[in-house]
Design a protein around this motif. Structure first.
Motif, PDB file in Angstrom:
ATOM      1  N   GLU A 191       0.822  -1.210   0.000  1.00  0.00           N
ATOM      2  CA  GLU A 191       0.000   0.000   0.000  1.00  0.00           C
ATOM      3  C   GLU A 191       0.858   1.263   0.000  1.00  0.00           C
ATOM      4  O   GLU A 191       0.601   2.213  -0.747  1.00  0.00           O
ATOM      5  CB  GLU A 191      -0.927   0.000   1.217  1.00  0.00           C
ATOM      6  CG  GLU A 191      -1.947  -1.120   1.228  1.00  0.00           C
ATOM      7  CD  GLU A 191      -2.854  -1.025   2.428  1.00  0.00           C
ATOM      8  OE1 GLU A 191      -3.527   0.013   2.583  1.00  0.00           O
ATOM      9  OE2 GLU A 191      -2.879  -1.980   3.237  1.00  0.00           O
ATOM     10  N   GLN A 221      -6.923   2.079  -4.849  1.00  0.00           N
ATOM     11  CA  GLN A 221      -7.617   1.312  -3.810  1.00  0.00           C
ATOM     12  C   GLN A 221      -8.602   0.307  -4.423  1.00  0.00           C
ATOM     13  O   GLN A 221      -8.698  -0.836  -3.984  1.00  0.00           O
ATOM     14  CB  GLN A 221      -8.357   2.261  -2.874  1.00  0.00           C
ATOM     15  CG  GLN A 221      -9.145   1.536  -1.792  1.00  0.00           C
ATOM     16  CD  GLN A 221      -9.969   2.486  -0.943  1.00  0.00           C
ATOM     17  OE1 GLN A 221      -9.755   2.590   0.251  1.00  0.00           O
ATOM     18  NE2 GLN A 221     -10.926   3.172  -1.564  1.00  0.00           N
ATOM     19  N   PHE A 227      -4.724   2.868   3.075  1.00  0.00           N
ATOM     20  CA  PHE A 227      -5.601   3.669   2.222  1.00  0.00           C
ATOM     21  C   PHE A 227      -6.776   4.250   3.015  1.00  0.00           C
ATOM     22  O   PHE A 227      -7.304   5.301   2.659  1.00  0.00           O
ATOM     23  CB  PHE A 227      -6.120   2.829   1.053  1.00  0.00           C
ATOM     24  CG  PHE A 227      -5.174   2.749  -0.105  1.00  0.00           C
ATOM     25  CD1 PHE A 227      -5.327   3.572  -1.201  1.00  0.00           C
ATOM     26  CD2 PHE A 227      -4.108   1.862  -0.086  1.00  0.00           C
ATOM     27  CE1 PHE A 227      -4.452   3.517  -2.269  1.00  0.00           C
ATOM     28  CE2 PHE A 227      -3.228   1.796  -1.144  1.00  0.00           C
ATOM     29  CZ  PHE A 227      -3.384   2.627  -2.242  1.00  0.00           C
TER      30      PHE A 227
END
Length: 450
Positions: free
Chosen positions: A28, A82, A94
């Motif tokens: 991420e 995302q 996120f």
């Protein structure tokens, strides 16, 4: 996680931190870094292709990171990333990054729009700080999961206004919607004004200024009506208020209404324009701005006068550059009797051209304007096209050139002289001369006086 839908994220602090210790968080963070770099590249390319160098631009700002376009682009890329990552892994970073970016976009849009719409207003700064604090507070409540619970509690606080039941949540949502509508309206009107006034000058500038003011007033009115409708206020109830406002304008707000009407008349008929050099009520200067209520005039020494627009309609106004921006000025020089008049006129004409501000066409003029008591008086006239830059320095420059030229050619500038007549027997000794009382003959009247 076994939390309910509205359970705060911090109910289980251990699990919340554990989600950030999962190896997928590195994916991420790498994705967020890639989105940031990609957003920077996209905004840099658009800035080079579309930006015109205006530091007040809402989208681009002074730098890549200063405008609204960068956080908006980054937010869109993060949302897209995302959606892609959710196909394979559960996201944790996120869930924090998106609320932070939303808050950043809200703050950046609000601040840049207010700065563009009201560039020199002192009350804009406190509003910017208030908007920032509210946006970050909402972001914290969103991230922690407390926002739905707070809104639910606020929704339980209700009261009745007439036949309508209102709650604190309804009022807050209405205020947020109204603020968003007004910000969007100000953004559109500021963009239209910047496009209208970007390259306009002279009379065209005044026309575009009038169109810009009218457009802003119309958009603000539409935005206000839309915001009131969104809040839930019945607009039919405003008819009584409109009648009261009309009566107030007819009696108590006559001057204010007259100034606004006069402002649109001035901009429409272009009797005075931005950049004109005028004299109003004894104050002389250059018009730097025309608003709906007043006109701003700046003198050559830096003083500024705020003149109500009604005064420009009802009183006498001298406009030095209405038909022609060129302005004539003069300086007077005296030389001794017996000087070569032709030579003097040639020297004065050449000295007037010593300054680059003096126009070559029409050329300076020299006239023998009077036979003075002490010498010949010449008037040197010259034209300039930039009176807003001041006259004292220019006149001093021309006078110094005249003085040097006359000294080089041996032409005297006379000083005042008087003739003294002694009445009676003249003294024969120095002591008698010292005690004698001279009598001064009165000055002969000049030509044209009695």
């Amino acid at each position: 996680m076994a939390q309910g839908k509205n359970a705060p994220m911090f109910d289980d602090v251990g699990r919340w931190f554990q989600s950030f210790l999962h190896p997928t968080v590195l994916i991420e963070l790498g994705t967020l870094a890639g989105c940031t770099v990609l957003a920077w590249l996209v905004v840099s390319g658009l800035r080079q292709a579309l930006h015109r160098g205006d530091s007040r631009s809402i989208l681009f700002g002074r730098k890549v990171l200063d405008g609204v376009l960068f956080p908006l682009t980054l937010l869109g890329l993060v949302y897209l990333a995302q959606a892609v990552l959710l196909q394979w892994i559960a996201v944790a970073a996120f869930k924090v990054a998106i609320p932070v970016l939303v808050a950043l976009v809200v703050i950046r849009v609000g601040v840049k729009v207010l700065q563009a719409a009201f560039p020199q207003s002192p009350w804009v700064r406190p509003i910017e700080r208030t908007l920032s604090w509210l946006a970050w507070l909402a972001m914290v409540l969103w991230v922690t999961g407390l926002l739905p619970l707070v809104l639910q509690d606020l929704d339980d606080i209700t009261w009745k206004v007439g036949g309508t039941t209102m709650s604190v949540r309804t009022m807050i949502e209405g205020l947020v919607t109204a603020a968003a509508v007004l910000i969007a309206t100000l953004w559109i009107s500021s963009s239209i004004e910047a496009r209208f006034l970007r390259s306009a000058t002279g009379s065209e500038l005044s026309v575009r200024k009038a169109l810009s003011n009218a457009t802003r007033a119309l958009l603000l009115f539409v935005g206000l009506i839309t915001a009131l409708s969104v809040v839930g206020i019945d607009l039919t109830a405003l008819s009584v208020l409109g009648g009261a406002v009309g009566v107030g304008i007819g009696f108590g707000l006559q001057k204010l209404a007259a100034n606004y009407v006069s402002g649109f008349v001035i901009l429409a008929e272009r009797s005075v324009r931005i950049g004109d050099n005028v004299r109003v009520d004894g104050f002389e200067g250059r018009i730097t701005d025309i608003t709906g209520r007043y006109t701003l005039i700046r003198s050559g020494i830096g003083r500024e006068s705020i003149v109500p627009n009604e005064m420009l309609i009802t009183q006498r106004v001298e406009n030095f550059s209405l038909a022609d921006p060129r302005v004539w000025h003069s300086t007077v020089v005296s030389v001794a009797y017996g000087s070569d008049v032709d030579l003097v006129m040639r020297l004065l004409s050449e000295a007037a051209l010593a300054s680059e501000r003096v126009l070559r066409e029409p050329a300076p003029s020299v006239s023998l304007s009077a036979f003075g008591a002490d010498g010949l008086e010449f008037t040197v006239g010259f034209w300039i096209a930039d009176p807003e830059n001041g006259l004292l320095g220019l006149r001093s420059q021309i006078n110094l050139a005249i003085l040097r030229s006359l000294q080089v050619h041996g032409i005297d500038i006379p000083y005042p002289q008087r003739v003294v007549h002694v009445v009676g027997e003249q003294p024969t000794t120095p002591a008698a001369w010292k005690n004698a009382v001279p009598q001064q003959t009165p000055d002969l009247p000049r030509e044209g006086t009695e």
